[in-house]
Motif scaffolding. Structure first.
Motif, PDB file in Angstrom:
ATOM      1  N   ARG A 426       0.782  -1.258   0.008  1.00  0.00           N
ATOM      2  CA  ARG A 426      -0.056   0.025   0.045  1.00  0.00           C
ATOM      3  C   ARG A 426       0.829   1.445  -0.082  1.00  0.00           C
ATOM      4  O   ARG A 426       0.422   2.425  -0.354  1.00  0.00           O
ATOM      5  CB  ARG A 426      -1.001   0.002   1.323  1.00  0.00           C
ATOM      6  N   GLY A 427       2.176   1.167   0.593  1.00  0.00           N
ATOM      7  CA  GLY A 427       2.920   2.368   0.378  1.00  0.00           C
ATOM      8  C   GLY A 427       3.871   2.582  -0.635  1.00  0.00           C
ATOM      9  O   GLY A 427       4.699   3.338  -0.823  1.00  0.00           O
ATOM     10  N   GLY A 473       4.749   8.419   1.837  1.00  0.00           N
ATOM     11  CA  GLY A 473       4.253   8.503   3.474  1.00  0.00           C
ATOM     12  C   GLY A 473       3.703   9.836   3.869  1.00  0.00           C
ATOM     13  O   GLY A 473       4.350  10.753   3.398  1.00  0.00           O
ATOM     14  N   CYS A 474       2.689   9.890   4.467  1.00  0.00           N
ATOM     15  CA  CYS A 474       2.158  11.286   4.950  1.00  0.00           C
ATOM     16  C   CYS A 474       3.132  11.666   5.990  1.00  0.00           C
ATOM     17  O   CYS A 474       3.406  11.081   6.967  1.00  0.00           O
ATOM     18  CB  CYS A 474       0.570  10.814   5.703  1.00  0.00           C
ATOM     19  N   ARG A 475       3.585  12.888   5.654  1.00  0.00           N
ATOM     20  CA  ARG A 475       4.103  13.870   6.528  1.00  0.00           C
ATOM     21  C   ARG A 475       5.651  13.560   6.571  1.00  0.00           C
ATOM     22  O   ARG A 475       6.425  13.942   7.437  1.00  0.00           O
ATOM     23  CB  ARG A 475       3.641  14.164   7.906  1.00  0.00           C
ATOM     24  N   LEU A 494       5.519   0.454   7.722  1.00  0.00           N
ATOM     25  CA  LEU A 494       5.459   0.380   6.117  1.00  0.00           C
ATOM     26  C   LEU A 494       6.253  -1.208   5.941  1.00  0.00           C
ATOM     27  O   LEU A 494       5.700  -1.773   4.930  1.00  0.00           O
ATOM     28  CB  LEU A 494       6.038   1.536   5.298  1.00  0.00           C
ATOM     29  N   GLY A 495       7.273  -1.417   6.794  1.00  0.00           N
ATOM     30  CA  GLY A 495       8.015  -2.524   6.347  1.00  0.00           C
ATOM     31  C   GLY A 495       9.055  -2.748   7.343  1.00  0.00           C
ATOM     32  O   GLY A 495       9.411  -1.878   8.092  1.00  0.00           O
ATOM     33  N   LEU A 533      10.777   0.564   8.729  1.00  0.00           N
ATOM     34  CA  LEU A 533      10.472   1.656   8.013  1.00  0.00           C
ATOM     35  C   LEU A 533       8.877   1.997   8.063  1.00  0.00           C
ATOM     36  O   LEU A 533       8.031   1.175   8.153  1.00  0.00           O
ATOM     37  CB  LEU A 533      10.459   1.264   6.305  1.00  0.00           C
ATOM     38  N   TYR A 534       8.580   3.364   8.468  1.00  0.00           N
ATOM     39  CA  TYR A 534       7.231   3.649   8.948  1.00  0.00           C
ATOM     40  C   TYR A 534       7.095   5.081   8.463  1.00  0.00           C
ATOM     41  O   TYR A 534       8.068   5.859   7.933  1.00  0.00           O
ATOM     42  CB  TYR A 534       7.093   3.448  10.298  1.00  0.00           C
TER      43      TYR A 534
END
Length: 564
Positions: A426-427, A473-475, A494-495, A533-534
């Motif tokens: 999704r990312g 990614g948001c922000r 994210l991973g 990862l985020y």
């Protein structure tokens, strides 16, 4: 001028509609109020009549018992005592009948209390009249029976007189037959002594016949009177007649119930009251059941999951992953509004068209419908469809930017050969890989892991290097080392690299989780060389517990199950 007229017409139309709406509301309210008042008054009247009928039934039972005791005491009393009691009963009946008023059972009354009082009084009066009527009827029969005992003595005397008259008549007939036998001719010859004697016997016989007939008639009449004056059976109240005395009350109750049945409030009241307990139980269960389930998850399952062995993708794959390079100077932020990538000859880039900001005109572009044809459903669910495929004969600089959302930033993650990254597609917005090598993607199910079931992530998708992932990614997007243990929100993940030990840990406080402000579990990453990862501000599926709609929440859960 035209604008002024338009504004005036809108003003008039708006207030005219408002005026009409107020009229409809007032009429509906008046109708509803009238229906409610009619239902309330009718219900009170019917209730009062039922109470009056029940009270009259109990009153009738007590009156019947008292009347039975009085009559049993008069069974062997004198005729004078019975006559005195019969006179009292008739006087009470006359007084009760004189109290009769116009019936109020079928007349609408403004005061419900007046109806109740009148109904009680009238029902009691009717019951008293019926009991006294039955008592008077029995006393009359009992009085006649006592008078019949004297009549039986007279009957015996009249019977004896009839027997004597009949015997005298039979003796007269015998004498006449004997005279005719002794003097058969002389008895028929006028002037003879036998003829004169026979004439005298016939005259006497005619007189005896009349006497015998009168005696028989007197005896027969007396016998009829004596037979009709037999002593009556023991006294008992006729229950059917006593219930019939309350027929006007029952008719009024039936009429009131019929009128209530035509009221729409009454028609809806009973069905609503029937389902109210079930509805209350459902509401109570809807309030308490989620609390109980969340409490069970928080205090039972989550601590049990925290004590389980962490999940190691590298151990499951039986590989040793190469560590990913971290940003220099200890910086974990790896994203920017735009990123410039160098597309070398022999490489290909797959990118969402809306993220392709600029590229050299010398690059070759065409459409690739899926990210990987081996994973069509994953590509469709992640939105990796209708991608732009680029390749160049010379090194080309391609600028990537999130042009459709000002809050999104783009990050570039380089996976060297031998490295592997568990990633949620999704990312993913694009990637750069070797044009001559197939894309190394694999999926792994973990159905035996409680961590996977509690987070509903049963499937993990692994990207193997060498490949460059273009991530959104948001922000902002951050890449950090797991070290001795790091915990982040699940919705932000994210991973992570395959050498990371992945587990879950319970959120610190129960109340935010109960109110839906925080997820039950956070992702925990352990491992000296592992990285994760985020995105900084998770916006996927809103926040935990704050799904925009049940359908969106259901879709997010399904995608999470498949690791997307």
């Amino acid at each position: 001028m035209r604008q002024l007229l338009t504004a005036l017409l809108r003003f008039l139309l708006r207030h005219a509609l408002q005026f009409a709406l107020f009229i409809v509301i007032l009429l509906a309210g008046r109708s509803l109020l009238a229906e409610w008042r009619a239902y309330s008054a009718g219900s009170e009247v019917v209730t009062a009549l039922r109470l009056a009928a029940d009270g009259a039934d109990h009153h009738g039972v007590s009156l019947a018992e008292a009347a039975t005791l009085r009559i049993n005491a008069l069974t062997h009393a004198s005729q004078t005592a019975i006559a005195a009691r019969l006179e009292q009963v008739q006087a009470q009946l006359a007084a009760l009948r004189a109290r009769q008023q116009p019936s109020l059972f079928t007349l609408p009354l403004p005061d419900t209390n007046t109806v109740a009082l009148h109904a009680q009084d009238e029902a009691a009066r009717r019951v008293e009249i019926e009991v006294l009527v039955q008592e008077a009827r029995y006393l009359t029969a009992l009085q006649a029976a006592i008078s019949g005992e004297d009549a039986r003595q007279t009957l015996a005397r009249l019977h004896a007189e009839h027997v004597r008259a009949y015997a005298a008549l039979q003796e007269n007939l015998r004498q006449r037959r004997q005279l005719e036998a002794q003097h058969p001719l002389a008895a028929r010859l006028p002037g003879s002594d036998a003829y004169a004697q026979l004439a005298r016997l016939e005259t006497e016989g005619q007189r005896l016949r009349e006497i015998n007939l009168q005696a028989y008639q007197a005896w027969a009449a007396q016998r009829a009177r004596t037979n009709n004056a037999a002593r009556p059976a023991p006294f008992s109240i006729d229950g059917a007649a006593l219930s019939g005395a309350l027929a006007p009350v029952q008719a009024a109750i039936a009429a009131g119930e019929t009128q209530l049945a035509r009221n729409w409030i009454a028609r809806w009241r009973a069905p609503v009251l029937d389902v109210v307990p079930t509805a209350a139980l459902l509401v109570l269960s809807a309030i308490l059941l989620p609390v109980a389930i969340k409490a069970f998850f928080y205090f039972v399952l989550a601590p049990a999951a925290s004590r389980l062995k962490p999940l190691s993708i590298a151990h499951a794959l039986n590989v040793t992953a190469t560590a990913l390079p971290l940003p220099p100077d200890g910086q974990s932020r790896i994203s920017a509004v735009s990123q410039a990538l160098q597309l070398k000859p022999g490489q290909r880039m797959l990118i969402h068209p809306e993220y392709l900001q600029s590229s050299p005109v010398s690059t070759h572009k065409r459409t690739q419908w899926l990210l990987d044809w081996r994973f069509p459903l994953t590509s469709l669910a992640a939105g990796m469809v209708a991608l732009t495929r680029l390749h160049s004969d010379v090194t080309a600089s391609v600028t990537i930017s999130a042009s459709d959302d000002p809050l999104l930033e783009v990050a570039v993650v380089h996976l060297p050969a031998g490295s592997a990254l568990v990633f949620q597609p999704r990312g993913l917005v694009g990637l750069v890989c070797d044009a001559n090598q197939p894309l190394a993607i694999s999926s792994h199910w973990r159905l035996a892991s409680l961590h996977a079931w509690l987070t509903l992530q049963l499937r993990f998708i692994v990207f193997r290097g060498p490949v460059t992932l273009i991530v959104r990614g948001c922000r902002g997007v951050r890449l950090e080392r797991a070290g001795q243990g790091r915990a982040i929100s699940q919705s932000a993940t994210l991973g992570f690299t395959t050498d990371v030990l992945y587990s879950t840990m319970r959120s610190e406080t129960f109340l935010p989780y109960l109110r839906g402000q925080q997820a039950l579990l956070n992702d925990r990453f352990d491992g000296k060389n592992g990285v994760y990862l985020y995105e900084e501000t998770p916006r996927h599926g809103k926040q935990p517990g704050k799904v925009g709609s049940w359908f969106e929440g259901f879709t997010d859960a399904i995608l999470k199950v498949f690791g997307i």
